[in-house]
Design an enzyme around this catalytic site. Structure first.
Site, short mmCIF file in Angstrom:
data_model
loop_
_atom_site.label_atom_id
_atom_site.label_comp_id
_atom_site.label_asym_id
_atom_site.label_seq_id
_atom_site.Cartn_x
_atom_site.Cartn_y
_atom_site.Cartn_z
N LYS A 84 -3.77 -2.26 7.31
CA LYS A 84 -4.85 -2.15 6.32
C LYS A 84 -5.42 -3.51 5.95
O LYS A 84 -6.00 -3.69 4.87
CB LYS A 84 -4.33 -1.43 5.07
CG LYS A 84 -3.93 0.01 5.40
CD LYS A 84 -3.65 0.84 4.18
CE LYS A 84 -3.30 2.27 4.63
NZ LYS A 84 -2.71 3.06 3.55
N GLU A 137 30.94 -5.55 -9.96
CA GLU A 137 31.54 -4.30 -9.50
C GLU A 137 32.62 -4.59 -8.48
O GLU A 137 32.72 -5.72 -7.97
CB GLU A 137 30.47 -3.33 -8.96
CG GLU A 137 29.60 -3.88 -7.85
CD GLU A 137 28.41 -2.97 -7.53
OE1 GLU A 137 27.68 -2.57 -8.45
OE2 GLU A 137 28.20 -2.68 -6.34
N THR A 189 0.80 -1.22 0.00
CA THR A 189 0.00 0.00 0.00
C THR A 189 0.84 1.28 0.00
O THR A 189 0.30 2.36 -0.17
CB THR A 189 -0.94 0.03 1.24
OG1 THR A 189 -0.13 -0.09 2.40
CG2 THR A 189 -1.95 -1.10 1.19
N GLY A 190 2.14 1.16 0.19
CA GLY A 190 3.00 2.36 0.17
C GLY A 190 3.10 2.94 -1.24
O GLY A 190 2.61 2.36 -2.20
N GLU A 221 17.33 -1.42 0.87
CA GLU A 221 18.74 -1.08 1.06
C GLU A 221 18.93 -0.59 2.49
O GLU A 221 17.98 -0.12 3.12
CB GLU A 221 19.14 0.02 0.06
CG GLU A 221 20.63 0.34 0.12
CD GLU A 221 21.08 1.37 -0.92
OE1 GLU A 221 20.23 1.93 -1.62
OE2 GLU A 221 22.30 1.61 -1.01
N HIS A 233 27.19 1.55 -3.01
CA HIS A 233 26.78 0.27 -2.43
C HIS A 233 27.68 -0.07 -1.24
O HIS A 233 28.88 0.14 -1.29
CB HIS A 233 26.92 -0.86 -3.46
CG HIS A 233 25.87 -0.83 -4.51
ND1 HIS A 233 26.02 -1.47 -5.71
CD2 HIS A 233 24.66 -0.24 -4.55
CE1 HIS A 233 24.93 -1.28 -6.44
NE2 HIS A 233 24.10 -0.53 -5.76
#
Lengths: 292, 384
Positions: free
Chosen positions: A41, A210, A15-16, A96, A247
């Site tokens: 909710k 990475e 719901t966000g 994150e 990151h």
């Protein structure tokens, strides 16, 4: 496991603002979203979906295979426990900045309940033309098209760029597998590579790595014995050591996790490494020709 | 975040682990007073969030307050590992019978905590590994169950611990509990000393706090040593942006850590140097205006490269912030865009309408143009 159209998805935090935006996009794309969770909710309907108090309640009313978390860091651990204990086969954790000790507890819950965890800090999974779970613009045909190339990425933005470059050059994707940018993640680059190696629809794999950690070196160990062609791009060649590059996992410290070590390991395993993302298509073409 | 030794030891002590008596001193006078208060031979130790302080001459023994004063005068003002020494820890000297190594850390391979122990302490971990790779004991801990007494004992089995195996096992249990209580990424004791009078003492301590846990470790975090930041980095940090100042001339604004790094790599590949790392992905995608203002505060920027590949981060929202800031700041340098992903049609149209040029379709073309503008010539393919 590879996300398929038949997989039933439960969205925690549906719901966000972001949960709403991306769940609507997933439904529009054809993903089998069966419900959402928000304890405050529960009992309401959102985007035409039933909202439950917990994943446990959802499991009784609307069985699901995959739980997708749009949950803030401080509440992520409890939501993950709920999903794992409710029997999710796959948990995709987008969040994150979850405290690392909470992440380790989530991983233990995944192991105890037989739940595969993808992430945290992943942009999610796309199976072009079928379904997606996460925050990748699967619905944009300039970026994602069905095809035979598997893409694995620690970064959502870079995975998106690589998919775009592939699509611009006529290569569609079988699966785009966002593994996540945190140091501790549930499905590593190597494990994603094993999954794509076993996938009949994947002809070749693009590894988008990475700096930091040893994910690319570990993946190279597996790639050395793989028959399918693999190419890679590793971000962070220009990054100074000792600085966290956005990151939590992207840092060269004490000489570990640097660009050259990763490139050397991948090349020694027969994985072609691109200097810039735009070189990926020609390296891929060459490998596919050689394999044919 | 890292901690200076005195701050880490205060936290260990609060967790019930044994540390030497010590007093922090900021001047030779204070060091002499501290030695007097401790009442015996002492050690004067440079305080900096870095290792190898002993090798750099930052740790000295002192037999009297006068010797402590002299040692302090020598050490204060030294630079060790890039840190200027402004504080000392003056500690009681401990009679050492044996030195061990132990640590608890987050292990990405096992996705849980790992406890390390070696009966050869007191040197650098790399030296230990080189001397005898077999000597380091390693236990993977199930974080849900915690470190069991049996596991701790098994770790130490067969080691010569001067008959103190039970006490060392208790210490490991206490260290693991502290690691959990402090949300440590790493909690390392080197050396862990057995004293001549049968005590166990943590002689040095390295503590790294998981940055994502800083909010719930607010009290501990206040005593930590944040990485030094430039004025612009501090401004960005306060605004919730990830910005790192670099020494090149091509400004970089992108969304997502991976894309931002790849953009910096491409700038170097085509013969330029990035002026910064700055990403506005994730929740920061609405902060383009603030981000651009900070980025342009770096006087060495000669051109700006904007690379958006939006997923979660909507490119139309980011482009609107950039265009608004650009028009307000009017920075007088050339800017080059490449935009793809969520919201790209609106974003491209906006840039074209408001700034009068069309974003590049290919990232490499945008990078070449930005590098060319920054170095005043054509961009080059980097030599392999």
């Amino acid at each position: 496991m590879i996300l398929r159209k038949s997989h039933r998805i439960l969205v925690q935090g549906v719901t966000g603002k972001q949960g709403t935006f991306w769940t609507r996009a997933m439904i529009g794309y054809g993903a089998a979203v069966v419900g959402g969770v928000n304890p405050r909710k529960a009992g309401t309907v959102h985007l035409g979906l039933p909202v439950y108090a917990s994943a446990a309640e959802a499991a009784r009313e609307a069985p699901f295979d995959v739980a997708l978390m749009f949950i803030p860091p401080a509440m992520a651990k409890d939501a993950a426990f709920d999903a794992c204990e409710a029997g999710a086969r796959l948990l995709v954790c987008l969040t994150e900045h979850i405290p690392a000790h909470d992440v380790m507890e989530m991983m233990a819950a995944g192991r105890a309940n037989g739940t595969r965890i993808v992430g945290p800090n992943t942009a999610g999974l796309v199976t072009p033309g079928e379904t997606f779970a996460g925050i990748l613009p699967a619905f944009n045909p300039q970026v994602f098209r069905p095809g035979g190339i598997g893409v694995i990425s620690r970064s959502g933005s870079l995975g998106t760029l690589l998919s775009l470059v592939l699509t611009q050059n006529g290569f569609g994707q079988s699966v785009v597998y966002g593994v996540g940018g945190d140091p501790i993640i549930g499905t590593t680059t190597r494990e994603a590579l094993e999954i794509l190696d076993a996938d009949a629809r994947t002809e070749a794999v693009v590894i988008c790595g990475e700096i930091g950690g040893s994910a690319e070196e570990d993946a190279a160990d597996y790639a050395a014995g793989m028959a399918k062609p693999a190419v890679a791009f590793v971000a962070g060649r220009a990054a100074p050591p000792g600085k966290k590059m956005g990151h939590a996992g992207a840092i060269v410290s004490g000489g570990k996790g640097d660009y050259q070590s990763k490139r050397k390991a991948l090349e020694a395993a027969g994985v072609a490494v691109a200097d810039v993302p735009s070189d990926i298509p020609k390296l891929l073409s060459a490998r596919l020709r050689a394999a044919a | 975040m890292n901690f200076e030794e005195h701050a880490a030891k205060a936290l260990l002590k609060a967790c019930g682990l044994p540390v030497p008596d010590g007093i922090v001193a900021g001047s030779p006078e204070a060091a002499a007073d501290a030695a007097r208060a401790l009442g015996g031979p002492c050690v004067v130790k440079a305080q900096a969030p870095t290792g190898k302080r002993g090798k750099a001459g930052g740790i000295r023994l002192a037999g009297s307050p006068e010797e402590a004063r002299a040692a302090a005068a020598d050490i204060l003002g030294m630079t060790i590992g890039g840190h200027r020494i402004e504080r000392l820890l003056v500690e009681e000297q401990v009679p050492i019978a044996a030195e061990f190594y132990t640590a608890v850390l987050n292990d990405p391979a096992s996705r849980g905590p790992v406890v390390l122990f070696s009966a050869m302490g007191g040197m650098e971990v790399e030296e230990m590994a080189a001397a005898d790779p077999e000597a380091m004991r390693r236990i993977e801990v199930d974080v849900a169950a915690g470190l069991t007494a049996g596991q701790a004992a098994a770790t130490l089995e067969g080691l010569d611990l001067n008959g103190q195996a039970g006490a060392v096992a208790d210490l490991l249990a206490g260290l693991y509990a502290s690691y959990r209580a402090l949300d440590a990424e790493l909690l390392e004791i080197n050396p862990l000393a057995l004293t001549g009078d049968g005590r166990i003492v943590c002689l040095d301590c390295k503590y790294t706090l998981d940055d994502a846990s800083a909010a719930r470790q607010a009290v501990a975090a206040q005593t930590g040593s944040p990485d030094p930041m430039t004025a612009l980095e501090a401004e960005a940090h306060a605004a919730g942006l990830k910005y790192i100042e670099l020494d090149g001339s091509v400004g970089v604004l992108a969304n997502g850590a991976g894309l931002t790094m790849a953009t910096m790599d491409a700038i170097e590949h085509f013969g330029g140097r990035p002026a910064n790392f700055l990403e506005i992905g994730g929740e920061a995608y609405t902060k383009a205006e603030t981000a651009l203002t900070i980025l342009l505060g770096n006087p060495s920027i000669r051109s700006l490269l904007v690379n958006f590949c939006g997923a979660f981060a909507r490119t139309d929202v980011m482009a609107e912030g950039v265009v608004r800031a650009w028009q307000k700041l009017d920075p007088g340098i050339p800017v080059f865009f490449t935009i793809h992903g969520t919201g790209e049609d609106e974003a491209i149209a906006l840039v074209e309408r408001e700034l009068g040029h069309r974003p590049f379709d290919l990232m490499d073309d945008a990078v070449r143009a930005a590098v060319g503008a920054a170095i005043g010539g054509a961009a080059q393919e980097a030599a392999p």
